[in-house]
Design a protein around this motif. Structure first.
Motif, PDB file in Angstrom:
ATOM      1  N   GLU A   1      -2.060  20.909  64.770  1.00  0.00           N
ATOM      2  CA  GLU A   1      -1.974  19.973  65.893  1.00  0.00           C
ATOM      3  C   GLU A   1      -0.670  19.194  65.915  1.00  0.00           C
ATOM      4  O   GLU A   1      -0.374  18.520  66.897  1.00  0.00           O
ATOM      5  N   ALA A   2       0.099  19.258  64.847  1.00  0.00           N
ATOM      6  CA  ALA A   2       1.433  18.643  64.869  1.00  0.00           C
ATOM      7  C   ALA A   2       2.395  19.479  65.707  1.00  0.00           C
ATOM      8  O   ALA A   2       3.437  18.983  66.151  1.00  0.00           O
ATOM      9  N   VAL A   3       2.041  20.737  65.927  1.00  0.00           N
ATOM     10  CA  VAL A   3       2.862  21.631  66.744  1.00  0.00           C
ATOM     11  C   VAL A   3       2.285  21.753  68.158  1.00  0.00           C
ATOM     12  O   VAL A   3       2.999  21.645  69.150  1.00  0.00           O
ATOM     13  N   ALA A   4       0.978  21.977  68.239  1.00  0.00           N
ATOM     14  CA  ALA A   4       0.331  22.132  69.551  1.00  0.00           C
ATOM     15  C   ALA A   4      -1.112  21.670  69.461  1.00  0.00           C
ATOM     16  O   ALA A   4      -1.795  21.921  68.467  1.00  0.00           O
ATOM     17  N   THR A   5      -1.572  21.002  70.506  1.00  0.00           N
ATOM     18  CA  THR A   5      -2.972  20.609  70.614  1.00  0.00           C
ATOM     19  C   THR A   5      -3.619  21.417  71.730  1.00  0.00           C
ATOM     20  O   THR A   5      -2.923  21.966  72.603  1.00  0.00           O
ATOM     21  N   VAL A   6      -4.943  21.492  71.706  1.00  0.00           N
ATOM     22  CA  VAL A   6      -5.652  22.228  72.749  1.00  0.00           C
ATOM     23  C   VAL A   6      -6.902  21.462  73.119  1.00  0.00           C
ATOM     24  O   VAL A   6      -7.612  20.934  72.261  1.00  0.00           O
ATOM     25  N   ASP A   7      -7.150  21.365  74.416  1.00  0.00           N
ATOM     26  CA  ASP A   7      -8.324  20.662  74.924  1.00  0.00           C
ATOM     27  C   ASP A   7      -8.883  21.465  76.087  1.00  0.00           C
ATOM     28  O   ASP A   7      -8.268  21.536  77.156  1.00  0.00           O
ATOM     29  N   ASN A   8     -10.046  22.092  75.856  1.00  0.00           N
ATOM     30  CA  ASN A   8     -10.705  22.900  76.880  1.00  0.00           C
ATOM     31  C   ASN A   8      -9.758  23.947  77.466  1.00  0.00           C
ATOM     32  O   ASN A   8      -9.735  24.188  78.670  1.00  0.00           O
ATOM     33  N   GLY A   9      -8.950  24.543  76.605  1.00  0.00           N
ATOM     34  CA  GLY A   9      -8.042  25.602  77.031  1.00  0.00           C
ATOM     35  C   GLY A   9      -6.667  25.132  77.451  1.00  0.00           C
ATOM     36  O   GLY A   9      -5.772  25.945  77.699  1.00  0.00           O
ATOM     37  N   ARG A  10      -6.444  23.819  77.539  1.00  0.00           N
ATOM     38  CA  ARG A  10      -5.128  23.284  77.923  1.00  0.00           C
ATOM     39  C   ARG A  10      -4.311  23.044  76.654  1.00  0.00           C
ATOM     40  O   ARG A  10      -4.619  22.161  75.861  1.00  0.00           O
ATOM     41  N   ILE A  11      -3.258  23.853  76.486  1.00  0.00           N
ATOM     42  CA  ILE A  11      -2.417  23.785  75.298  1.00  0.00           C
ATOM     43  C   ILE A  11      -1.237  22.863  75.583  1.00  0.00           C
ATOM     44  O   ILE A  11      -0.518  23.046  76.569  1.00  0.00           O
TER      45      ILE A  11
END
Length: 438
Positions: A199-209
């Motif tokens: 998550e320090a590089v990319a987060t994801v929430d319900n498919g939204r990166i």
């Protein structure tokens, strides 16, 4: 012969007696009504107070149907669209009554366990896990049934949609939305859980990166039973190509102006710039690009982005003197007598002029002299022009006439005039004038 005839007659009489005294025969105690039946108030037939004949033995019409003339259901068959359902799933169910020309083909539906399967209006719905038997019963109690199993339907696979072949790039600060599909479509729990490996590089929430920092991260979409799909995303920086500074090339001392740094491309990851002035005695610049002019001259303002530096030169202009007003004493009428003095004062407009300092001078110091403070001393008879000048070239003049006073008494001049210093100055001017004449 006669004996045989008498025997036959005896048999016929006995049959007639039996017919007349049988319950069916006794049932005819009233008239047949419009429904084809009649009253049997004494229940001679043993079938109750009302029964039917219409060419048959006394009988009843159960449910309004005649057992002699109507076709009764002999069999009920039940067919369900599915016999195995997932939780919450519905499907159609039907019943076929045979023979098809039965007098009544309607059936009554029932579930052996309505907490597992409910039946209504030609459909069944799974409401709990387990088994239930659905029955269809005809009016004459012929029964057909089907056994329904309700089991949890779990995901067999998860597929991602919206991803690209090869590297899937997301820029820092930007986002990308993908979706996931669970198969089969009728799984009991279609919920997808999204996770990122970093998550320090990319987060994801319900498919939204969402891109956070440069690097790679694996995005996982997992079904409730653990079946999952993954995609690796590369989070990259949008590097600035150039920086332009928008703002005026000139500014007046004491004023402020706002500079704006335009970074190209507009979605550059790090659009922030640091501002700097190469000469803060001329102009200073704030963190947000506001320039304050504090001195006259040229100054270079720099905007430094992470990878690019841009400069702009600004000329700081002075506020020029527009007008000079020379103020004299009230008793001064434009003329002085030799050795007299007066104080001149210069007022500069506008008041915020950059160079308000005034330099005094005369057109002929042999006639009058003026010091740096505007103190004017009459030296000898004549006409003289007094100048008040500023550094930036503004000028005002005053015409003064000097009158002769005859042969002055030096002692009196000293005692009644401007003092010994003035006297010595006047004497020095006169001597200079005398020397020039000789």
């Amino acid at each position: 012969m006669k004996k045989k005839f008498k025997s036959l007659a005896s048999v016929l009489c006995a049959l007639i007696v039996l017919i007349c005294y049988s319950p069916a025969g006794l049932a005819h105690s009233g008239r047949t009504d419009g429904q084809g039946g009649h009253r049997d108030n004494r229940n001679a037939s043993g079938l109750g107070s009302y029964h039917y004949h219409h060419g048959y033995s006394a009988h009843l019409h159960p449910g309004g149907y005649c057992p002699y003339t109507d076709v009764f259901p002999r069999r009920v068959s039940v067919t369900a669209e599915k016999t195995a359902l997932g939780y919450g799933e519905s499907c159609a169910i039907s019943a076929a009554v045979s023979p098809a020309n039965s007098c009544n083909t309607r059936v009554t539906w029932k579930s052996s366990d309505s907490n597992v399967v409910q039946v209504s209006d030609g459909s069944i719905k799974a409401v709990g896990y387990g088994t239930a038997t659905i029955t269809a019963t005809s009016f004459n109690d012929k029964v057909g049934s089907v056994r329904i199993i309700v089991k949890e339907i779990v995901a067999e696979s998860v597929t991602m949609e919206g991803i690209e072949e090869g590297a899937n790039v997301v820029f820092i600060g930007d986002s990308k939305t993908i979706s996931a599909k669970v198969s089969p479509d009728n799984v009991d729990n279609p919920r997808i859980t999204w996770t990122s490996s970093d998550e320090a590089v990319a987060t994801v929430d319900n498919g939204r990166i969402q891109g956070v920092a440069a690097g790679t991260a694996v995005i996982t979409a997992a079904a409730a039973n653990g079946v999952s799909a993954q995609v690796e995303v590369s989070v990259q920086e949008v590097i600035a190509e150039k920086v332009d500074i928008e703002g005026p090339g000139e500014i007046t001392i004491g004023d402020e102006t706002q500079l704006r740094a335009v970074v190209t491309p507009s979605n550059t990851t790090y659009p922030e710039v640091e501002w700097a002035s190469d000469d803060e005695s001329i102009a200073t610049v704030s963190d947000d690009g506001k320039v304050s002019a504090v001195g006259v001259g040229k100054v270079t303002i720099s905007a430094v982005q992470k990878d690019i530096q841009t400069e702009v030169t600004i000329q700081v202009l002075s506020i020029p003197v527009e007008n000079i007003e020379i103020i004299t004493d009230d008793e001064f009428g434009g003329a002085l007598t030799e050795e007299e003095t007066t104080q001149l004062t210069a007022t500069v407009y506008p008041e915020n002029a950059t160079y308000p300092e005034v330099a005094w001078s005369t057109s002929d110091e042999s006639i009058a002299v003026v010091d740096n403070s505007g103190f004017l001393t009459a030296v000898s008879k004549g006409d003289v022009t007094i100048y008040a000048r500023t550094t930036d070239g503004a000028e005002e003049t005053l015409e003064v006439h000097i009158r002769s006073k005859g042969n002055p008494v030096v002692g009196a001049a000293v005692l009644g005039g401007g003092g010994y210093g003035i006297y010595r100055a006047v004497q020095a001017v006169r001597n200079k004038k005398k020397d020039s004449v000789e």
